[in-house]
Motif scaffolding. Structure first.
Motif, PDB file in Angstrom:
ATOM      1  N   UNK A   1      14.937  -5.267  -6.034  1.00 44.18           N
ATOM      2  CA  UNK A   1      16.200  -5.341  -6.052  1.00 44.18           C
ATOM      3  C   UNK A   1      16.532  -5.756  -4.813  1.00 44.18           C
ATOM      4  N   UNK A   2      16.014  -4.959  -3.516  1.00 42.79           N
ATOM      5  CA  UNK A   2      16.477  -5.410  -2.110  1.00 42.79           C
ATOM      6  C   UNK A   2      15.929  -6.549  -1.715  1.00 42.79           C
ATOM      7  N   UNK A   3      14.823  -7.119  -2.293  1.00 38.86           N
ATOM      8  CA  UNK A   3      14.421  -8.503  -1.870  1.00 38.86           C
ATOM      9  C   UNK A   3      15.286  -9.442  -2.505  1.00 38.86           C
ATOM     10  N   UNK A   4      15.562  -9.134  -3.828  1.00 38.58           N
ATOM     11  CA  UNK A   4      16.472 -10.072  -4.457  1.00 38.58           C
ATOM     12  C   UNK A   4      17.926 -10.171  -3.624  1.00 38.58           C
TER      13      UNK A   4
ATOM     14  N   UNK B   1      -1.100  -7.202  -0.920  1.00 37.03           N
ATOM     15  CA  UNK B   1      -0.304  -8.425  -0.372  1.00 37.03           C
ATOM     16  C   UNK B   1       0.816  -8.672  -1.051  1.00 37.03           C
ATOM     17  N   UNK B   2       1.377  -7.889  -2.095  1.00 39.41           N
ATOM     18  CA  UNK B   2       2.744  -7.717  -2.781  1.00 39.41           C
ATOM     19  C   UNK B   2       3.840  -7.145  -1.891  1.00 39.41           C
ATOM     20  N   UNK B   3       3.270  -5.979  -1.630  1.00 34.58           N
ATOM     21  CA  UNK B   3       4.090  -5.067  -0.617  1.00 34.58           C
ATOM     22  C   UNK B   3       4.361  -5.733   0.886  1.00 34.58           C
ATOM     23  N   UNK B   4       2.943  -6.107   1.115  1.00 35.11           N
ATOM     24  CA  UNK B   4       3.094  -6.901   2.383  1.00 35.11           C
ATOM     25  C   UNK B   4       4.113  -8.196   2.500  1.00 35.11           C
ATOM     26  N   UNK B   5       4.301  -8.797   1.366  1.00 38.32           N
ATOM     27  CA  UNK B   5       5.028 -10.037   1.425  1.00 38.32           C
ATOM     28  C   UNK B   5       6.445  -9.570   1.505  1.00 38.32           C
ATOM     29  N   UNK B   6       6.707  -8.517   0.610  1.00 36.21           N
ATOM     30  CA  UNK B   6       8.297  -7.804   0.643  1.00 36.21           C
ATOM     31  C   UNK B   6       8.382  -7.322   2.073  1.00 36.21           C
ATOM     32  N   UNK B   7       7.598  -6.759   2.610  1.00 39.15           N
ATOM     33  CA  UNK B   7       7.923  -6.002   4.141  1.00 39.15           C
ATOM     34  C   UNK B   7       8.082  -7.167   4.892  1.00 39.15           C
TER      35      UNK B   7
ATOM     36  N   UNK C   1      20.276  -4.168   2.153  1.00 33.48           N
ATOM     37  CA  UNK C   1      19.234  -4.713   1.639  1.00 33.48           C
ATOM     38  C   UNK C   1      17.893  -4.633   2.422  1.00 33.48           C
ATOM     39  N   UNK C   2      18.064  -5.304   3.710  1.00 30.30           N
ATOM     40  CA  UNK C   2      16.917  -5.241   4.474  1.00 30.30           C
ATOM     41  C   UNK C   2      16.518  -3.860   5.239  1.00 30.30           C
ATOM     42  N   UNK C   3      17.311  -3.259   5.590  1.00 33.56           N
ATOM     43  CA  UNK C   3      16.892  -1.843   6.246  1.00 33.56           C
ATOM     44  C   UNK C   3      16.332  -0.736   5.363  1.00 33.56           C
ATOM     45  N   UNK C   4      16.961  -0.761   4.133  1.00 31.48           N
ATOM     46  CA  UNK C   4      16.820   0.219   3.138  1.00 31.48           C
ATOM     47  C   UNK C   4      15.562  -0.349   2.517  1.00 31.48           C
ATOM     48  N   UNK C   5      15.342  -1.515   2.177  1.00 28.87           N
ATOM     49  CA  UNK C   5      14.130  -2.200   1.568  1.00 28.87           C
ATOM     50  C   UNK C   5      12.953  -1.785   2.326  1.00 28.87           C
ATOM     51  N   UNK C   6      13.081  -1.914   3.739  1.00 27.18           N
ATOM     52  CA  UNK C   6      11.932  -1.341   4.776  1.00 27.18           C
ATOM     53  C   UNK C   6      11.548  -0.308   4.593  1.00 27.18           C
ATOM     54  N   UNK C   7      12.607   0.747   4.729  1.00 25.91           N
ATOM     55  CA  UNK C   7      12.381   2.211   4.584  1.00 25.91           C
ATOM     56  C   UNK C   7      11.654   2.563   3.452  1.00 25.91           C
ATOM     57  N   UNK C   8      12.084   1.826   2.026  1.00 21.48           N
ATOM     58  CA  UNK C   8      11.626   2.126   1.063  1.00 21.48           C
ATOM     59  C   UNK C   8      10.148   1.965   0.819  1.00 21.48           C
TER      60      UNK C   8
ATOM     61  N   UNK D   1      13.137  -9.670  17.856  1.00 20.19           N
ATOM     62  CA  UNK D   1      12.133 -10.440  17.044  1.00 20.19           C
ATOM     63  C   UNK D   1      10.731 -10.164  17.295  1.00 20.19           C
ATOM     64  N   UNK D   2      10.390  -9.683  18.754  1.00 21.91           N
ATOM     65  CA  UNK D   2       9.068  -9.561  19.115  1.00 21.91           C
ATOM     66  C   UNK D   2       8.324  -8.435  18.201  1.00 21.91           C
ATOM     67  N   UNK D   3       9.177  -7.042  18.186  1.00 16.25           N
ATOM     68  CA  UNK D   3       8.530  -6.106  17.576  1.00 16.25           C
ATOM     69  C   UNK D   3       8.415  -6.075  16.174  1.00 16.25           C
ATOM     70  N   UNK D   4       9.573  -6.852  15.327  1.00 11.82           N
ATOM     71  CA  UNK D   4       9.472  -7.312  14.109  1.00 11.82           C
ATOM     72  C   UNK D   4       8.062  -7.977  13.665  1.00 11.82           C
ATOM     73  N   UNK D   5       7.799  -8.998  14.628  1.00 11.82           N
ATOM     74  CA  UNK D   5       6.819 -10.046  14.448  1.00 11.82           C
ATOM     75  C   UNK D   5       5.473  -9.332  14.706  1.00 11.82           C
ATOM     76  N   UNK D   6       5.572  -8.314  15.619  1.00 14.86           N
ATOM     77  CA  UNK D   6       4.368  -7.681  15.593  1.00 14.86           C
ATOM     78  C   UNK D   6       3.790  -6.875  14.341  1.00 14.86           C
ATOM     79  N   UNK D   7       4.891  -6.456  13.560  1.00 18.21           N
ATOM     80  CA  UNK D   7       4.488  -5.545  12.496  1.00 18.21           C
ATOM     81  C   UNK D   7       3.821  -6.601  11.578  1.00 18.21           C
ATOM     82  N   UNK D   8       4.414  -8.056  11.562  1.00 19.77           N
ATOM     83  CA  UNK D   8       3.875  -8.924  10.674  1.00 19.77           C
ATOM     84  C   UNK D   8       2.583  -9.255  10.840  1.00 19.77           C
ATOM     85  N   UNK D   9       2.295  -9.315  12.238  1.00 21.74           N
ATOM     86  CA  UNK D   9       0.955  -9.797  12.742  1.00 21.74           C
ATOM     87  C   UNK D   9      -0.034  -8.692  12.443  1.00 21.74           C
ATOM     88  N   UNK D  10       0.431  -7.558  12.520  1.00 26.36           N
ATOM     89  CA  UNK D  10      -0.535  -6.457  12.064  1.00 26.36           C
ATOM     90  C   UNK D  10      -0.872  -6.434  10.621  1.00 26.36           C
TER      91      UNK D  10
END
Lengths: 478, 100
Positions: free
Chosen positions: A454-457, A366-372, A328-335, A418-427
């Motif tokens: 679907x992936x978020x769910x 904002x919607x897409x950013x929240x999902x990401x 769910x999470x990897x596929x969702x991020x790629x999509x 966690x560092x590089x995932x949070x980096x994207x979120x901060x961006x």
């Protein structure tokens, strides 16, 4: 003998196989058939998922001992089907955007799906080989599907040459195993304990396992992953990194567990640590989000191998849980990356895949950013998302097998992640957009959006209620 | 009657030739031919084991391997052609836009 009854026992496989062939017929017989084919493949996959649930708790060996249906293999195949379902939904708008809206695309996806399921249900090395090649050949085509784009061509060529090279090693391993045991049937091979200590047999098994480690992307056989995922069409990269990996893990896991007595544990532990270290550390330096996700998928292969290295009854549960969360999470991020990507304008590169593009996304969309954000939190292993429980059960398995050091190292290395995932979120939320970015407009009727939802769910559902997974897939111990 | 060892040694040498070829050659087509050589070396191993043990499984396997090699050749050559159209080169040293 093969009986008609046997055919009913592999209904999911048959549905996928027939619909893959049928799509090719639809493609030539109907004009403007893309939407019909899209709907048809969706229905086929849904039917396969629905029929899969009939076979749980029925351990059986069918088709002249060629196929074996067990809870574990069914679980892996359902996870692959789910991953493919999300991929197919997301593909529609993506291949329209890239001007490659052909029916063959769905046919290739379904053939690959059939290969993966065949591989997972296999009880004979011959079937494993056929399934593996069916999967790989379709993957080569899918990676190069944007045939006018140099990056896609290059990724397909690299994948093809390295994949075919590794096929050679897998086959040589199979030949040695066959030479020692005189059979290709897995039940017969592992029934003779004397054979398991024969050194030619060990070399053969090692070659087989190495070939699959290549497909999973475990250090030191990971070098193709960033290049292929970077160059392949983005939705296909997501599919390769989820379904492809799950199939390889699900196939090789029973074999690794069966040769357990050789005490490969330490080798797999070292491979797991090296993979996590490599994936997480190199990902820190990436500026392209597709490459970053590719390195993060290498790191995930490392986490999966923590489970493989623990080789106990908890390992299977941890791996299966991590894989469904990962899907769910990897596929969702790629999509999401695929949705934000700029429309094809005849250039050789993918546009809008730099990390800089994600600066200020929270204000623009904002919607897409929240999902990401959800997906990235889940990948980082933060509760209450599914990724947390996946890692929890994996590291739990490692602790239960008296490899506390492995669990500790894995947790420390996932902290780097966690560092590089949070980096994207901060961006996304706390940075301003660099310059006026030219963004592709997409509506909420975009099928990519439906796939993301679907992936978020899935990410949230399996994160909030881990017992759901155990009741769904009939694993005994929660 | 030739002993099985000779067959196995020949096929191992062929396999290694293929591996070395993949590692040192720079033309995508030649690399692909070397991969085919590896697969054929494996076919020889299968047939040798099969006739040594009087067991037909290995020969069946050879047929499957040949079929798969043909499918792979079709896809692989198509990929090389697609790349050549865009790049006008099949030298893998020049195929380098994806890195780091």
């Amino acid at each position: 003998m093969i009986q008609i009854k046997d055919l009913l026992e592999v209904l999911p496989l048959l549905i996928i196989a027939f619909s893959a062939i049928f799509i090719l017929l639809l493609e030539v017989s109907i004009k403007k058939s893309e939407t019909v084919i899209f709907g048809f493949s969706l229905i086929a996959i849904l039917a396969a998922i629905a029929t899969s649930f009939n076979y749980f708790n029925k351990e059986m060996i069918i088709f002249n001992q060629f196929l074996r249906i067990s809870n574990a293999s069914l679980t892996f195949s359902v996870i692959i089907l789910i991953s493919m379902l999300i991929t197919v939904i997301a593909s529609k708008s993506y291949i329209e955007k890239e001007n490659v809206n052909f029916g063959e695309y769905y046919s290739m996806l379904l053939f690959a799906l059939m290969g993966m399921m065949l591989m997972i249900f296999a009880n004979d090395i011959l079937i494993i080989f056929i399934g593996l090649e069916l999967m790989s050949v379709c993957f080569y085509v899918l990676a190069g599907f944007l045939r006018l784009r140099q990056k896609s061509n290059e990724s397909a060529l690299k994948y093809f040459l390295l994949g075919a090279f590794m096929t050679g090693f897998i086959l040589y391993g199979i030949a040695l195993i066959y030479g020692i045991t005189g059979t290709t049937n897995l039940t017969l091979i592992f029934s003779d304990a004397k054979v398991l200590t024969n050194y030619v047999f060990i070399i053969g098994t090692a070659l087989l396992i190495i070939g699959f480690m290549f497909k999973i992307g475990v250090f030191p056989f990971h070098m193709w992953i960033p290049d292929v995922y970077d160059g392949a069409p983005t939705v296909v990269s997501g599919m390769l990194s989820t379904a492809g990996k799950i199939a390889a893990v699900g196939t090789i896991l029973p074999i690794i567990l069966a040769v357990n007595i050789l005490n490969f544990k330490i080798i797999f532990s070292v491979a797991a640590v090296a993979t996590m270290l490599y994936g997480n550390v190199i990902a820190l330096a990436q500026t392209n989000i597709k490459r970053l996700l590719a390195y993060s998928s290498i790191a995930s292969a490392g986490y999966i191998f923590v489970g493989v290295a623990s080789m106990n009854e908890f390992a299977l549960r941890g791996i299966a849980y991590y894989l469904i969360a990962y899907t769910f999470m990897q596929l969702g991020a790629f999509i999401i990356v695929a949705m934000l990507e700029k429309k094809d304008d005849g250039s050789r590169d993918y546009k809008n895949v730099d990390l800089d593009f994600y600066k200020g996304l929270g204000k623009r969309n904002p919607v897409i950013a929240t999902f990401m954000t959800f997906f990235l939190f889940s990948l980082a292993g933060i509760p209450p998302f599914a990724g947390f429980w996946g890692k929890y059960y994996l590291f739990f398995a490692a602790i239960k097998s008296n490899q506390i050091w492995l669990a500790v190292v894995a947790i420390l290395l996932s902290l780097i992640g966690v560092y590089y995932y949070l980096k994207i979120i901060v961006y996304m939320w706390f940075s301003e957009s660099l310059e006026p970015v030219s963004e592709e407009k997409f509506s909420f009727s975009d099928t990519g959006f439906a796939a993301t939802v679907l992936a978020v769910i899935g990410t949230i559902l399996f994160g909030v209620d881990p017992n759901l997974f155990f009741s769904l897939f009939k694993f005994v111990t929660p | 009657m030739i002993e099985i060892n000779y067959y196995l040694i020949v096929s191992a040498i062929l396999f290694c030739t293929g591996v070395i070829g993949v590692l040192v050659r720079r033309n995508a087509i030649v690399i692909f031919m070397c991969i085919e050589l590896m697969l054929n070396a494996i076919n020889l191993t299968f047939v040798a084991f099969s006739s040594f043990m009087g067991n037909v499984n290995g020969q069946i396997f050879v047929f499957i391997v040949m079929t798969v090699a043909a499918a792979e050749a079709a896809v692989g050559l198509a990929i090389v052609i697609a790349l050549f159209r865009n790049k006008e080169s099949v030298n893998i040293d020049e195929i380098n836009i994806l890195k780091w």
